[in-house]
Design an enzyme around this catalytic site. Structure first.
Site, PDB file in Angstrom:
ATOM      1  N   HIS A 296     -16.745   2.498   0.238  1.00 12.14           N
ATOM      2  CA  HIS A 296     -15.379   3.009   0.253  1.00 12.14           C
ATOM      3  C   HIS A 296     -15.422   4.434   0.841  1.00 12.14           C
ATOM      4  O   HIS A 296     -16.331   5.209   0.512  1.00 12.14           O
ATOM      5  CB  HIS A 296     -14.814   3.029  -1.176  1.00 12.14           C
TER       6      HIS A 296
ATOM      7  N   ALA B 257       2.153  -1.597   0.940  1.00 11.90           N
ATOM      8  CA  ALA B 257       2.012  -1.262   2.359  1.00 11.90           C
ATOM      9  C   ALA B 257       3.399  -1.158   2.982  1.00 11.90           C
ATOM     10  O   ALA B 257       4.243  -2.036   2.767  1.00 11.90           O
ATOM     11  CB  ALA B 257       1.178  -2.313   3.054  1.00 11.90           C
TER      12      ALA B 257
ATOM     13  N   GLU C 120      -4.019 -13.361   4.622  1.00 11.63           N
ATOM     14  CA  GLU C 120      -3.247 -12.287   3.974  1.00 11.63           C
ATOM     15  C   GLU C 120      -1.956 -12.034   4.747  1.00 11.63           C
ATOM     16  O   GLU C 120      -1.971 -11.960   5.972  1.00 11.63           O
ATOM     17  CB  GLU C 120      -4.095 -11.013   3.943  1.00 11.63           C
TER      18      GLU C 120
HETATM   19  P1  FAD Z   1     -11.424   1.306  -6.727  1.00  8.76           P
HETATM   20  O1  FAD Z   1     -12.294   0.147  -6.963  1.00  8.76           O
HETATM   21  O2  FAD Z   1     -10.727   1.912  -7.887  1.00  8.76           O
HETATM   22  O3  FAD Z   1     -12.296   2.419  -5.992  1.00  8.76           O
HETATM   23  C1  FAD Z   1     -11.680   3.520  -5.322  1.00  8.76           C
HETATM   24  C2  FAD Z   1     -12.705   4.625  -5.121  1.00  8.76           C
HETATM   25  O4  FAD Z   1     -12.999   5.230  -6.382  1.00  8.76           O
HETATM   26  C3  FAD Z   1     -14.060   4.151  -4.595  1.00  8.76           C
HETATM   27  O5  FAD Z   1     -14.592   5.192  -3.829  1.00  8.76           O
HETATM   28  C4  FAD Z   1     -14.883   3.928  -5.871  1.00  8.76           C
HETATM   29  O6  FAD Z   1     -16.268   4.004  -5.628  1.00  8.76           O
HETATM   30  C5  FAD Z   1     -14.360   5.079  -6.729  1.00  8.76           C
HETATM   31  N1  FAD Z   1     -14.384   4.794  -8.169  1.00  8.76           N
HETATM   32  C6  FAD Z   1     -14.156   3.616  -8.784  1.00  8.76           C
HETATM   33  N2  FAD Z   1     -14.248   3.757 -10.132  1.00  8.76           N
HETATM   34  C7  FAD Z   1     -14.522   5.068 -10.358  1.00  8.76           C
HETATM   35  C8  FAD Z   1     -14.737   5.859 -11.520  1.00  8.76           C
HETATM   36  N3  FAD Z   1     -14.710   5.317 -12.753  1.00  8.76           N
HETATM   37  N4  FAD Z   1     -15.001   7.179 -11.374  1.00  8.76           N
HETATM   38  C9  FAD Z   1     -15.048   7.757 -10.150  1.00  8.76           C
HETATM   39  N5  FAD Z   1     -14.874   7.050  -8.991  1.00  8.76           N
HETATM   40  C10 FAD Z   1     -14.608   5.738  -9.098  1.00  8.76           C
HETATM   41  N6  FAD Z   1      -3.829  -1.117  -0.758  1.00  8.76           N
HETATM   42  C11 FAD Z   1      -2.516  -1.205  -1.115  1.00  8.76           C
HETATM   43  O7  FAD Z   1      -1.893  -0.169  -1.375  1.00  8.76           O
HETATM   44  N7  FAD Z   1      -1.870  -2.424  -1.168  1.00  8.76           N
HETATM   45  C12 FAD Z   1      -2.505  -3.580  -0.908  1.00  8.76           C
HETATM   46  O8  FAD Z   1      -1.907  -4.650  -0.981  1.00  8.76           O
HETATM   47  C13 FAD Z   1      -3.901  -3.534  -0.544  1.00  8.76           C
HETATM   48  N8  FAD Z   1      -4.604  -4.658  -0.294  1.00  8.76           N
HETATM   49  C14 FAD Z   1      -5.952  -4.587  -0.042  1.00  8.76           C
HETATM   50  C15 FAD Z   1      -6.680  -5.766   0.137  1.00  8.76           C
HETATM   51  C16 FAD Z   1      -8.051  -5.723   0.391  1.00  8.76           C
HETATM   52  C17 FAD Z   1      -8.817  -7.010   0.551  1.00  8.76           C
HETATM   53  C18 FAD Z   1      -8.712  -4.459   0.491  1.00  8.76           C
HETATM   54  C19 FAD Z   1     -10.181  -4.395   0.788  1.00  8.76           C
HETATM   55  C20 FAD Z   1      -7.993  -3.281   0.319  1.00  8.76           C
HETATM   56  C21 FAD Z   1      -6.616  -3.337   0.048  1.00  8.76           C
HETATM   57  N9  FAD Z   1      -5.861  -2.166  -0.160  1.00  8.76           N
HETATM   58  C22 FAD Z   1      -4.521  -2.248  -0.488  1.00  8.76           C
HETATM   59  C23 FAD Z   1      -6.484  -0.853   0.011  1.00  8.76           C
HETATM   60  C24 FAD Z   1      -7.072  -0.295  -1.296  1.00  8.76           C
HETATM   61  O9  FAD Z   1      -6.047  -0.071  -2.233  1.00  8.76           O
HETATM   62  C25 FAD Z   1      -7.785   1.003  -0.946  1.00  8.76           C
HETATM   63  O10 FAD Z   1      -8.936   0.744  -0.190  1.00  8.76           O
HETATM   64  C26 FAD Z   1      -8.063   1.964  -2.085  1.00  8.76           C
HETATM   65  O11 FAD Z   1      -8.443   3.214  -1.510  1.00  8.76           O
HETATM   66  C27 FAD Z   1      -9.184   1.543  -3.008  1.00  8.76           C
HETATM   67  O12 FAD Z   1      -8.846   0.466  -3.778  1.00  8.76           O
HETATM   68  P2  FAD Z   1      -9.956  -0.246  -4.724  1.00  8.76           P
HETATM   69  O13 FAD Z   1      -9.246  -1.229  -5.544  1.00  8.76           O
HETATM   70  O14 FAD Z   1     -11.129  -0.640  -3.949  1.00  8.76           O
HETATM   71  O15 FAD Z   1     -10.328   1.030  -5.644  1.00  8.76           O
END
Ligand code: FAD
Length: 286
Positions: free
Chosen positions: A152, A50, A16
Site C-alpha cells: 500500500h 468513488a 467491478e
Molecule cells: P487498510 O487495510 O486499512 O490499510 C490502509 C493502510 O494502513 C495500509 O498502508 C496499511 O498497511 C495501514 N494499516 C492497516 N492497519 C493499520 C494499523 N492498525 N496501524 C497502522 N497502519 C495500519 N476505495 C474507496 O473509497 N471505495 C471503493 O469502493 C474502493 N474499492 C477498492 C477495491 C479494491 C479491490 C482495492 C484494492 C481498493 C479499493 N479502494 C476503494 C481503495 C482503498 O480504499 C484504498 O487503497 C485505501 O487507501 C486503503 O484501503 P484498505 O482497505 O486496503 O486499508
C-alpha cells in the site's frame, strides 16, 4: 455467498462496476450489468465513495445484481464513509436487500473531508470494520478485503503491510482482491510471499484493462502500481489511434489473464469500469 464457490471452482472470475454519478443514470449501469451477467461471473462488485457516490447507490446497484440477475453482488463499504451508526443502518438495508457479501475497506480520503474528520473516523483501518461486521453477522456474511502486490502506498515497507494484512485475515476476511496489477511477475511474487506468511485465503488478481492512453493518469499514479515497459510502449505506439489502442489494451489484459491461469492463479477480478464491450473483447480472447 461468494465463498460458497471457492472450493468448487478452479477458475473464478469477477467484475467491478461503479454506481452512476447522476441519479437518472441507473438505467445505463443496469444495462451494463445485464451484459456483464451474460459472461457468468462468480460475482460483481460495486464501489462506494468513488466520484462522490453514496451508500444508497451502491446498495441499489448491488441489489439489482443480486435479486434481478441472481449473481453474487459484493458491496464495497469504507471506514472513511461510515460511522458505527451508519454501518449499522447500512447493514440493515443490506439484509433487507438480501445481500450477503461485503468488501470492507479503509477508503481514501475524499477531497471534501477535513483533516479533523479524516483523523477522527470511528473505524481507523479496515481490520476494525471487518471485525465489527464479523462479530455482528457471524458466518452469514462473506467479507473481502484489499491487498497490494507492490505494498500500500502509505506503508513504510512490505513487511509492515503484510503484518496489517494478517490483522485483517485474523479479523475475519474470507478473500482478498488486489490493487490493479499490470505485471504478473509482481503478482506471483506477492502470492508466494502471502503463502510464506501463512496467509492462505483466496486472492483475486485485479486486472485493469488499459484501452485509452488517458487512463494512465492520476488514479494509476496514485494506486502505486507500476506500468511495465511493454505496456507503456504499447501506449506510446497506439495511444493516438483509439481502435488500435482498444485492440492492444484488451489483448494485453487477456494475455495477462492467460499467463496467470497457466501459473495456477484461480481468481481474476476485472476492473470493468462500467464498460461491457472491453470485458467482452478480453473474454473472447481467452
Ligand atoms: P487498510 O487495510 O486499512 O490499510 C490502509 C493502510 O494502513 C495500509 O498502508 C496499511 O498497511 C495501514 N494499516 C492497516 N492497519 C493499520 C494499523 N492498525 N496501524 C497502522 N497502519 C495500519 N476505495 C474507496 O473509497 N471505495 C471503493 O469502493 C474502493 N474499492 C477498492 C477495491 C479494491 C479491490 C482495492 C484494492 C481498493 C479499493 N479502494 C476503494 C481503495 C482503498 O480504499 C484504498 O487503497 C485505501 O487507501 C486503503 O484501503 P484498505 O482497505 O486496503 O486499508
Amino acid at each position: 455467498m461468494i465463498n460458497d464457490s471457492f472450493s468448487d471452482s478452479m477458475s473464478l472470475l469477477s467484475f467491478e462496476v461503479f454506481p452512476p454519478k447522476k441519479d437518472d443514470d441507473f438505467k445505463n449501469v443496469f444495462a451494463t450489468i445485464d451484459e456483464l451477467s451474460t459472461f457468468n461471473p462468480d460475482f460483481i462488485s460495486v464501489t462506494y465513495g468513488a466520484g462522490g457516490s453514496n451508500s444508497k447507490k451502491t446498495l441499489e446497484v448491488a441489489s439489482y445484481i443480486q435479486t434481478q440477475k441472481k449473481i453474487n453482488a459484493l458491496c464495497h463499504m469504507t471506514c472513511v464513509g461510515y460511522t458505527r451508526k451508519d454501518l449499522d443502518k447500512a447493514l440493515e438495508e443490506f439484509d433487507n436487500s438480501h445481500l450477503s457479501n461485503i468488501l470492507a475497506l479503509r477508503g481514501d480520503r475524499p477531497q471534501t473531508m477535513t483533516d479533523e474528520q479524516f483523523n477522527n473516523r470511528e473505524f481507523m483501518y479496515a481490520n476494525e470494520m471487518i471485525e465489527y461486521i464479523r462479530n455482528k453477522k457471524g458466518s452469514n456474511v462473506c467479507i473481502g478485503g484489499a491487498c497490494y502486490p507492490e505494498k500500500h502506498p502509505e506503508s513504510a515497507s512490505m513487511a509492515q503491510d503484510i503484518e496489517h494484512i494478517k490483522e485483517k485475515v485474523e479479523a475475519g476476511l474470507d478473500f482478498m482482491t488486489t490493487q490493479m496489477c499490470f505485471d504478473n511477475e509482481i503478482f506471483l511474487r506477492y502470492f508466494e510471499l502471502l503463502h510464506k506468511n501463512n496467509i492462505n485465503i483466496p486472492v483475486f488478481c485485479g486486472i485493469m484493462p488499459i484501452t485509452k492512453a488517458t487512463q494512465l493518469g492520476r488514479s494509476i499514479t496514485l494506486s502505486g502500481s507500476s506500468v511495465p515497459k511493454k505496456l507503456s510502449d504499447l501506449i506510446a505506439l497506439y495511444g493516438d489511434n483509439p481502435d488500435a489502442m482498444f485492440e492492444q489494451g484488451t489483448k494485453y489484459a487477456a494475455d495477462q489473464i492467460k499467463n496467470l491461469r497457466s501459473n495456477g492463479v484461480s481468481g481474476i477480478h476485472i476492473y470493468a469500469m462500467n464498460n461491457a464491450k472491453t470485458v467482452k473483447a478480453i473474454l473472447e480472447q481467452l
